[in-house]
Scaffold this motif. Structure first.
Motif, PDB file in Angstrom:
ATOM      1  N   TYR A   1       0.842  -1.195   0.000  1.00  0.00           N
ATOM      2  CA  TYR A   1       0.000   0.000   0.000  1.00  0.00           C
ATOM      3  C   TYR A   1       0.879   1.247   0.000  1.00  0.00           C
ATOM      4  CZ  TYR A   1       0.818   0.619   5.080  1.00  0.00           C
ATOM      5  OH  TYR A   1       1.384   0.820   6.309  1.00  0.00           O
ATOM      6  N   THR A   2       0.256   2.391  -0.158  1.00  0.00           N
ATOM      7  CA  THR A   2       0.975   3.663  -0.156  1.00  0.00           C
ATOM      8  C   THR A   2       0.248   4.626   0.779  1.00  0.00           C
ATOM      9  OG1 THR A   2       1.993   5.379  -1.551  1.00  0.00           O
ATOM     10  CG2 THR A   2      -0.222   4.623  -2.172  1.00  0.00           C
ATOM     11  N   SER A   3       0.617   5.882   0.712  1.00  0.00           N
ATOM     12  CA  SER A   3      -0.017   6.907   1.549  1.00  0.00           C
ATOM     13  C   SER A   3       0.039   8.212   0.781  1.00  0.00           C
ATOM     14  CB  SER A   3       0.721   7.031   2.889  1.00  0.00           C
ATOM     15  OG  SER A   3       1.995   7.617   2.694  1.00  0.00           O
ATOM     16  N   ALA A   4      -0.139   9.311   1.493  1.00  0.00           N
ATOM     17  CA  ALA A   4      -0.014  10.617   0.857  1.00  0.00           C
ATOM     18  C   ALA A   4       1.444  10.982   0.612  1.00  0.00           C
ATOM     19  CB  ALA A   4      -0.681  11.678   1.723  1.00  0.00           C
ATOM     20  N   ASP A   5       2.355  10.241   1.228  1.00  0.00           N
ATOM     21  CA  ASP A   5       3.780  10.488   1.059  1.00  0.00           C
ATOM     22  C   ASP A   5       4.304   9.672  -0.121  1.00  0.00           C
ATOM     23  OD1 ASP A   5       6.101  11.783   1.811  1.00  0.00           O
ATOM     24  OD2 ASP A   5       5.968  11.144   3.900  1.00  0.00           O
ATOM     25  N   SER A   6       5.558   9.884  -0.484  1.00  0.00           N
ATOM     26  CA  SER A   6       6.176   9.152  -1.586  1.00  0.00           C
ATOM     27  C   SER A   6       6.773   7.857  -1.038  1.00  0.00           C
ATOM     28  CB  SER A   6       7.262  10.006  -2.250  1.00  0.00           C
ATOM     29  OG  SER A   6       7.893   9.281  -3.297  1.00  0.00           O
ATOM     30  N   VAL A   7       5.900   6.859  -0.828  1.00  0.00           N
ATOM     31  CA  VAL A   7       6.329   5.611  -0.200  1.00  0.00           C
ATOM     32  C   VAL A   7       5.631   4.414  -0.838  1.00  0.00           C
ATOM     33  CG1 VAL A   7       6.861   6.621   2.060  1.00  0.00           C
ATOM     34  CG2 VAL A   7       4.540   5.816   1.598  1.00  0.00           C
ATOM     35  N   LEU A   8       6.323   3.277  -0.809  1.00  0.00           N
ATOM     36  CA  LEU A   8       5.729   1.971  -1.062  1.00  0.00           C
ATOM     37  C   LEU A   8       5.928   1.175   0.214  1.00  0.00           C
ATOM     38  CD1 LEU A   8       6.049  -0.343  -4.163  1.00  0.00           C
ATOM     39  CD2 LEU A   8       6.334  -1.264  -1.857  1.00  0.00           C
ATOM     40  N   GLN A   9       4.807   0.711   0.813  1.00  0.00           N
ATOM     41  CA  GLN A   9       4.876   0.033   2.100  1.00  0.00           C
ATOM     42  C   GLN A   9       4.412  -1.413   1.953  1.00  0.00           C
ATOM     43  OE1 GLN A   9       3.987   2.905   5.488  1.00  0.00           O
ATOM     44  NE2 GLN A   9       2.628   3.707   3.916  1.00  0.00           N
ATOM     45  N   ILE A  10       5.127  -2.312   2.616  1.00  0.00           N
ATOM     46  CA  ILE A  10       4.790  -3.734   2.580  1.00  0.00           C
ATOM     47  C   ILE A  10       4.605  -4.228   4.011  1.00  0.00           C
ATOM     48  CG2 ILE A  10       5.508  -6.036   1.871  1.00  0.00           C
ATOM     49  CD1 ILE A  10       7.181  -4.806  -0.325  1.00  0.00           C
ATOM     50  N   CYS A  11       3.435  -4.849   4.270  1.00  0.00           N
ATOM     51  CA  CYS A  11       3.149  -5.410   5.586  1.00  0.00           C
ATOM     52  C   CYS A  11       3.534  -6.884   5.624  1.00  0.00           C
ATOM     53  CB  CYS A  11       1.654  -5.314   5.895  1.00  0.00           C
ATOM     54  SG  CYS A  11       1.004  -3.648   5.957  1.00  0.00           S
ATOM     55  N   GLY A  12       3.998  -7.324   6.777  1.00  0.00           N
ATOM     56  CA  GLY A  12       4.289  -8.735   6.963  1.00  0.00           C
ATOM     57  C   GLY A  12       4.121  -9.126   8.414  1.00  0.00           C
ATOM     58  N   ASN A  13       3.369 -10.198   8.660  1.00  0.00           N
ATOM     59  CA  ASN A  13       3.205 -10.704  10.016  1.00  0.00           C
ATOM     60  C   ASN A  13       4.524 -11.347  10.455  1.00  0.00           C
ATOM     61  OD1 ASN A  13       2.500 -12.958  12.054  1.00  0.00           O
ATOM     62  ND2 ASN A  13       0.641 -11.720  11.986  1.00  0.00           N
ATOM     63  N   GLU A  14       5.006 -10.965  11.623  1.00  0.00           N
ATOM     64  CA  GLU A  14       6.323 -11.434  12.055  1.00  0.00           C
ATOM     65  C   GLU A  14       6.371 -12.947  12.235  1.00  0.00           C
ATOM     66  OE1 GLU A  14       8.154  -9.421  15.270  1.00  0.00           O
ATOM     67  OE2 GLU A  14       8.189  -7.484  14.237  1.00  0.00           O
ATOM     68  N   GLU A  15       5.246 -13.580  12.555  1.00  0.00           N
ATOM     69  CA  GLU A  15       5.245 -15.021  12.784  1.00  0.00           C
ATOM     70  C   GLU A  15       4.996 -15.811  11.506  1.00  0.00           C
ATOM     71  OE1 GLU A  15       2.260 -15.482  15.784  1.00  0.00           O
ATOM     72  OE2 GLU A  15       3.667 -15.125  17.421  1.00  0.00           O
ATOM     73  N   THR A  16       4.053 -15.373  10.675  1.00  0.00           N
ATOM     74  CA  THR A  16       3.674 -16.163   9.499  1.00  0.00           C
ATOM     75  C   THR A  16       4.415 -15.746   8.238  1.00  0.00           C
ATOM     76  OG1 THR A  16       1.811 -14.685   9.001  1.00  0.00           O
ATOM     77  CG2 THR A  16       1.390 -16.561  10.463  1.00  0.00           C
TER      78      THR A  16
END
Length: 396
Positions: free
Chosen positions: A153-168
């Motif tokens: 996902y992204t935001s209003a900023d100049s970013v590409l963000q990736i989520c990851g569950n620490e366990e799975t």
């Protein structure tokens, strides 16, 4: 002959103090982060910021300006073309960003980038839109855990963000995918300022929490900054919060990550108890991340009150040969439409126990007066291709 042995720069991330003349061109009309926070809450107690002169910069409903503030104060205009974190911080240290970083707030990332990222990581991507970090987890984290898909996902900023569950998902795998994303987003048409790994824990809605194992993969500054200058001349450059990430480690001699803005101030207080020689550069991100983007002026006010308490502790630790500078990197008016940063002037408060005077300084046309002042204090010439004029002779 250096006047100050230690300089502390604290960036209250997003604490703008009023619109710039060109703010409407950025979609921001009538914005003023600090003033509108004050107008939106019944109580606002910031006695230490008040005595330094913050309330002298714009009218606050509950906080009176002081006749003789302890600090020198003014507003700084942004010369660079942008209103994001990296642009603001890079300008503070002397770089003018003329070409803004790419943002994908309205459309999500192009299909071509998503396809290449899926191919290189071996993951199916879900999300691909602008969202807050907590909202995207509530919406998609259960799916990611169940399927092994990857939230981008992204935001209003100049970013590409990736989520990851620490366990799975696993931290190592999350970092691997972010490194691939950083490589892909070096292309001009996809170039974002930062790729951010956003690890979290929890297994179901209502339990998800982001952790402090976040990692930012930033672009390197396109030229040497004042940080490089200080480090190259044997001075300490201490980073607290996300400063190291914003400059991709360039010019940093020692760094601490912060779990929160309160923690960042606690780390700054600890640094003030040590005998370093050079600069302590601090970013306090919660003002922006927790309250500005979420359009919560009450939460922003309470965060400033927490900061003010720790500011009082820090002020009592400062030595005669210390200089404290409080500033910001852009605005994020929590009363404005949308969730984006706002193009604003930022505060400049400069205080030392050894000051003979105080009061208002003329407005400056760039944030880079800060970096120039630091370089001047240590008797160093600004790096080639940087901007900014020192205010050191005006701070006495």
């Amino acid at each position: 002959m250096e006047r100050y042995r230690r300089i502390f720069i604290i960036v209250l991330d997003s604490l703008g103090v009023g619109a710039m003349p060109d703010s409407p061109a950025f979609g921001d009309t009538g914005v003023n982060t600090l003033e509108h926070i004050s107008q939106s809450t019944d109580t606002f107690q910031i006695p230490n910021l008040q005595k330094l002169g913050l309330a002298n910069l714009c009218p606050l409903k509950q906080v009176e300006p002081v006749k003789t503030p302890l600090a020198y104060y003014t507003k700084l205009n942004e010369r660079s073309n942008g209103k994001d974190t990296m642009t603001g911080h890079w300008e503070i240290m002397g770089l003018e960003v003329k070409t803004p970083f790419q943002t994908f707030t309205e459309t999500g990332f192009p299909p071509e980038l998503i396809a290449e990222l899926e191919k290189r990581t071996g993951k199916t991507i879900i999300g691909n839109k602008s969202a807050s970090g907590t909202e995207i987890l509530e919406e998609l984290a259960e799916e990611e855990i169940a399927t092994g898909h990857m939230i981008v996902y992204t935001s209003a900023d100049s970013v590409l963000q990736i989520c990851g569950n620490e366990e799975t998902f696993g931290l190592d795998e999350l970092y691997r995918c972010c490194e691939i994303a950083r490589e892909l987003t070096m292309r001009d048409e996809w170039k974002v300022g930062r790729v951010i790994a956003r690890p979290y824990v929890g297994r179901k809605k209502g339990e998800f929490q982001r952790t402090s194992n976040r990692h930012d993969y930033a672009l390197k500054p396109f030229n040497a900054t004042v940080l490089n200058l200080l480090k190259d001349h044997g001075l300490d450059v201490l980073s607290i919060g996300k400063i190291k990430d914003i400059f991709d480690g360039e010019g940093i001699t020692k760094a601490w990550k912060s779990k929160s803005s309160v923690h960042g101030m606690e780390q700054t207080i600890d640094a003030a108890k040590e005998d370093f020689h050079g600069l302590c550069f601090v970013n306090l991100v919660d003002f922006d991340a927790l309250w500005g983007h979420r359009r919560d002026p009450g939460g922003y006010a309470r965060e400033l009150e927490k900061f003010d308490v720790n500011l009082g502790v820090l002020l009592n630790l400062l030595r005669d040969d210390d200089l404290l500078i409080l500033t910001a990197d852009h605005g994020n008016d929590p009363t404005y439409t949308g969730t984006d940063h706002t193009r604003e002037k930022v505060p400049f408060l400069a205080y030392s126990p050894s000051l003979q005077g105080s009061g208002k300084l003329p407005e400056a046309d760039t944030f880079a007066v800060i970096g120039a002042t630091v370089a001047d204090n240590f008797g160093l010439e600004m790096p080639e291709h940087t901007i900014g004029e020192s205010l050191l002779e005006k701070i006495r």
